[in-house]
Scaffold this motif. Structure first.
Motif, PDB file in Angstrom:
ATOM      1  N   SER A 110      47.351  39.155  38.021  1.00 45.40           N
ATOM      2  CA  SER A 110      47.566  40.504  37.510  1.00 45.40           C
ATOM      3  C   SER A 110      47.305  40.578  36.014  1.00 45.40           C
ATOM      4  O   SER A 110      46.729  41.553  35.518  1.00 45.40           O
ATOM      5  CB  SER A 110      49.002  40.956  37.806  1.00 45.40           C
ATOM      6  OG  SER A 110      49.227  41.024  39.197  1.00 45.40           O
TER       7      SER A 110
ATOM      8  N   ALA B  46      43.643  40.667  35.598  1.00 43.11           N
ATOM      9  CA  ALA B  46      43.102  41.974  35.973  1.00 43.11           C
ATOM     10  C   ALA B  46      43.377  43.020  34.897  1.00 43.11           C
ATOM     11  O   ALA B  46      42.572  43.938  34.693  1.00 43.11           O
ATOM     12  CB  ALA B  46      43.690  42.424  37.305  1.00 43.11           C
ATOM     13  N   ARG B  47      44.503  42.904  34.195  1.00 49.48           N
ATOM     14  CA  ARG B  47      44.804  43.849  33.118  1.00 49.48           C
ATOM     15  C   ARG B  47      43.724  43.819  32.038  1.00 49.48           C
ATOM     16  O   ARG B  47      43.413  44.844  31.433  1.00 49.48           O
ATOM     17  CB  ARG B  47      46.166  43.541  32.500  1.00 49.48           C
ATOM     18  CG  ARG B  47      47.350  43.950  33.346  1.00 49.48           C
ATOM     19  CD  ARG B  47      48.666  43.569  32.692  1.00 49.48           C
ATOM     20  NE  ARG B  47      49.774  43.794  33.598  1.00 49.48           N
ATOM     21  CZ  ARG B  47      50.399  44.955  33.764  1.00 49.48           C
ATOM     22  NH1 ARG B  47      49.987  46.004  33.042  1.00 49.48           N
ATOM     23  NH2 ARG B  47      51.389  45.086  34.612  1.00 49.48           N
TER      24      ARG B  47
ATOM     25  N   GLY C  48      40.645  43.362  32.573  1.00 51.98           N
ATOM     26  CA  GLY C  48      39.544  44.158  33.099  1.00 51.98           C
ATOM     27  C   GLY C  48      39.767  45.640  32.893  1.00 51.98           C
ATOM     28  O   GLY C  48      38.856  46.372  32.488  1.00 51.98           O
ATOM     29  N   PHE C  49      40.990  46.106  33.173  1.00 52.27           N
ATOM     30  CA  PHE C  49      41.276  47.524  32.976  1.00 52.27           C
ATOM     31  C   PHE C  49      41.184  47.895  31.496  1.00 52.27           C
ATOM     32  O   PHE C  49      40.744  48.993  31.151  1.00 52.27           O
ATOM     33  CB  PHE C  49      42.662  47.863  33.522  1.00 52.27           C
ATOM     34  CG  PHE C  49      42.690  48.037  35.015  1.00 52.27           C
ATOM     35  CD1 PHE C  49      42.040  49.104  35.616  1.00 52.27           C
ATOM     36  CD2 PHE C  49      43.361  47.127  35.824  1.00 52.27           C
ATOM     37  CE1 PHE C  49      42.057  49.268  36.995  1.00 52.27           C
ATOM     38  CE2 PHE C  49      43.386  47.282  37.205  1.00 52.27           C
ATOM     39  CZ  PHE C  49      42.735  48.357  37.785  1.00 52.27           C
TER      40      PHE C  49
ATOM     41  N   MET D 168      40.278  43.582  40.145  1.00 54.35           N
ATOM     42  CA  MET D 168      41.068  44.715  39.668  1.00 54.35           C
ATOM     43  C   MET D 168      41.579  45.601  40.805  1.00 54.35           C
ATOM     44  O   MET D 168      42.622  46.255  40.657  1.00 54.35           O
ATOM     45  CB  MET D 168      40.226  45.551  38.690  1.00 54.35           C
ATOM     46  CG  MET D 168      40.017  44.889  37.350  1.00 54.35           C
ATOM     47  SD  MET D 168      38.595  45.576  36.433  1.00 54.35           S
ATOM     48  CE  MET D 168      39.047  47.300  36.267  1.00 54.35           C
TER      49      MET D 168
ATOM     50  N   SER E 233      51.033  44.043  42.052  1.00 59.62           N
ATOM     51  CA  SER E 233      50.705  45.393  41.584  1.00 59.62           C
ATOM     52  C   SER E 233      51.936  46.206  41.223  1.00 59.62           C
ATOM     53  O   SER E 233      51.834  47.224  40.541  1.00 59.62           O
ATOM     54  CB  SER E 233      49.923  46.138  42.660  1.00 59.62           C
ATOM     55  OG  SER E 233      48.771  45.412  43.024  1.00 59.62           O
TER      56      SER E 233
ATOM     57  N   GLN F  89      47.595  51.255  35.713  1.00 52.14           N
ATOM     58  CA  GLN F  89      46.545  51.134  34.711  1.00 52.14           C
ATOM     59  C   GLN F  89      45.428  52.151  34.928  1.00 52.14           C
ATOM     60  O   GLN F  89      44.706  52.499  33.998  1.00 52.14           O
ATOM     61  CB  GLN F  89      45.948  49.719  34.737  1.00 52.14           C
ATOM     62  CG  GLN F  89      46.938  48.623  34.365  1.00 52.14           C
ATOM     63  CD  GLN F  89      47.388  48.737  32.925  1.00 52.14           C
ATOM     64  OE1 GLN F  89      46.589  48.655  32.003  1.00 52.14           O
ATOM     65  NE2 GLN F  89      48.673  48.926  32.728  1.00 52.14           N
ATOM     66  N   THR F  90      45.271  52.622  36.157  1.00 51.70           N
ATOM     67  CA  THR F  90      44.215  53.598  36.447  1.00 51.70           C
ATOM     68  C   THR F  90      44.619  55.023  36.085  1.00 51.70           C
ATOM     69  O   THR F  90      43.753  55.899  36.013  1.00 51.70           O
ATOM     70  CB  THR F  90      43.831  53.568  37.939  1.00 51.70           C
ATOM     71  OG1 THR F  90      45.008  53.812  38.718  1.00 51.70           O
ATOM     72  CG2 THR F  90      43.235  52.227  38.318  1.00 51.70           C
TER      73      THR F  90
END
Length: 212
Positions: free
Chosen positions: A57, A60-61, A63-64, A106, A114, A128-129
């Protein structure tokens, strides 16, 4: 190594994870491999990430964050709402095709933690989205959509589908842009043109054809 402050080692583990997912894809993100490349014992990452999911996670953050930076750049010239939507669409699909491993991670909520928050109190990963979607919804509303949230969600789904199907090779095949094994300026220009045309088609399908 044992006396190193928590911050630098934690960030190095994330950095290594980003490098791995970028170069080798999500299948490379084993906890032991990340620890090995960081030069620490396989149990050391658990000092900062209690589960494998929590480390993924954190990766992935990043990436966001990168995608958010691209969204900001897409609106830097303050284009009209419709052109801003197109620019966001191209930024989204472009990121997906350039950073395929990270993009896949992501949205793999089956692999990610998540619902948990970072120790710093950062929002849950799924959230994040939300700022990106809020921006898209505002722009779609400015384009005159009757139900901006629904239209923005459908438009996002269309862009995500373009990114996924192009990455899988399905769209290049049916559109005559299958560049497997080929490279060079001509191929790159063909790919860029086809992808831009698909993004434009998704935008027009949900916002209506732009006036002449």
């Amino acid at each position: 190594m044992a006396n190193e402050p928590d911050g630098p080692l934690r960030e190095r583990l994330i950095d290594i994870g980003v490098e791995l997912v970028t170069s080798e894809g999500t299948g490379s993100l084993g906890l032991r491999e990340i620890a090995r490349r960081a030069g620490v014992s396989h149990g050391a990452p658990r000092r900062y990430f209690p589960t494998h999911q929590s480390l993924l996670s954190a990766i992935a953050r990043r990436g966001f964050g990168d995608l958010g930076t691209r969204f900001l750049a897409a609106g830097a010239a303050q284009p009209a709402p419709r052109e801003h939507v197109r620019a966001l669409g191209r930024a989204y699909v472009g990121y997906a095709l350039e950073q395929r491993g990270m993009f896949e991670l992501m949205f793999r909520h089956d692999l990610l933690d998540s619902t948990g928050r970072e120790p710093s109190g950062a929002p849950r990963l799924r959230e994040q989205t939300l700022p990106l979607f809020t921006l898209l919804t505002r722009l779609v509303g400015a384009c005159g959509a009757a139900e901006p949230e629904v239209t923005a969600a459908a438009l996002w789904a269309g862009l995500h589908g373009v990114a996924q199907l192009w990455g899988y090779g399905s769209l290049p095949l049916v559109l005559g842009a299958d560049a497997t094994g080929d490279s060079g300026p001509h191929v790159d220009a063909l790919v860029d043109a086809r992808v831009d045309a698909l993004v434009d088609a998704v935008v027009d399908a949900h916002l209506g054809t732009a006036p002449a």
